[in-house]
Enzyme design. Sequence first.
Site, PDB file in Angstrom:
ATOM      1  N   CYS A  81       3.706   9.474  25.793  1.00  0.00           N
ATOM      2  CA  CYS A  81       3.217   8.394  26.649  1.00  0.00           C
ATOM      3  C   CYS A  81       3.569   7.023  26.050  1.00  0.00           C
ATOM      4  O   CYS A  81       4.708   6.604  26.126  1.00  0.00           O
ATOM      5  CB  CYS A  81       1.728   8.552  26.923  1.00  0.00           C
ATOM      6  SG  CYS A  81       1.142   7.595  28.342  1.00  0.00           S
ATOM      7  N   HIS A 184       0.713  13.897  27.953  1.00  0.00           N
ATOM      8  CA  HIS A 184      -0.117  14.058  26.754  1.00  0.00           C
ATOM      9  C   HIS A 184      -0.349  15.539  26.443  1.00  0.00           C
ATOM     10  O   HIS A 184      -1.411  16.085  26.773  1.00  0.00           O
ATOM     11  CB  HIS A 184      -1.482  13.394  26.971  1.00  0.00           C
ATOM     12  CG  HIS A 184      -1.457  11.910  27.042  1.00  0.00           C
ATOM     13  ND1 HIS A 184      -1.667  11.098  25.944  1.00  0.00           N
ATOM     14  CD2 HIS A 184      -1.258  11.072  28.085  1.00  0.00           C
ATOM     15  CE1 HIS A 184      -1.602   9.832  26.315  1.00  0.00           C
ATOM     16  NE2 HIS A 184      -1.349   9.792  27.605  1.00  0.00           N
ATOM     17  N   GLU A 186      -1.118  16.778  23.695  1.00  0.00           N
ATOM     18  CA  GLU A 186      -2.152  16.894  22.663  1.00  0.00           C
ATOM     19  C   GLU A 186      -3.548  17.094  23.235  1.00  0.00           C
ATOM     20  O   GLU A 186      -4.458  17.521  22.511  1.00  0.00           O
ATOM     21  CB  GLU A 186      -2.137  15.656  21.744  1.00  0.00           C
ATOM     22  CG  GLU A 186      -2.632  14.373  22.357  1.00  0.00           C
ATOM     23  CD  GLU A 186      -1.620  13.644  23.233  1.00  0.00           C
ATOM     24  OE1 GLU A 186      -1.948  12.543  23.699  1.00  0.00           O
ATOM     25  OE2 GLU A 186      -0.516  14.180  23.454  1.00  0.00           O
TER      26      GLU A 186
END
Length: 205
Positions: A81, A184, A186
């Site tokens: 991002c 994202h 994560e």
Amino acid sequence: MSEPTIGVLALQGDVLEHVRALEAAGAHASRVRRPAELAQVDGLVLPGGESSTIDKLLRRFDLMAPLRAAIAAGLPVYGSCAGMILLADRILDGIEGQQTVGGLDVTVRRNAFGRQVDSFEEDLHAPALRAGEQDPPMRAVFIRAPWVEQAGAGVEVLATVSTGAAAGRIVAVRQGALMATAFHPEISGDVRIHRAFVDLVRAHG
């Protein structure tokens, strides 16, 4: 290099989530805030957050020049991002004076998918990231996300949006030792992207 040491730039953004994902993907993760810490890692993650804020903090902490030099010397770096924006050589819709670290031969449009309220999730097929047609799709979370407006000839496109008004937009790329996603991973619980980056670090070790 069985367990590479991969740093997470820890100036702003979702640092802890990347640390956990990297460790789940087989790396030793460390936080990087200073040039001396940058010099100790085999690879680096630029996390999601606010790209213009991270840019300012990189300069305030005297990390911008060392990071640019490390990338030029071949340090593997992955940006998610805001990290994609920071790795881009060219940026559209940035704030006045905003700088990037650079290294990726791409033009990235900041906040291309809209504001926070426009955040969304989508399943992506990305065979190079172990998410092909025969594998479970990769659930991608987009939060005020950029997209790649233009990619240079040496840039490998890893994933594009497949539905909606943004269909066909590039959201994951790789060039040499650099990798970036507009989304994202994560926070999705899917560590395939982090595992691919750990493999990339090992290959460049």
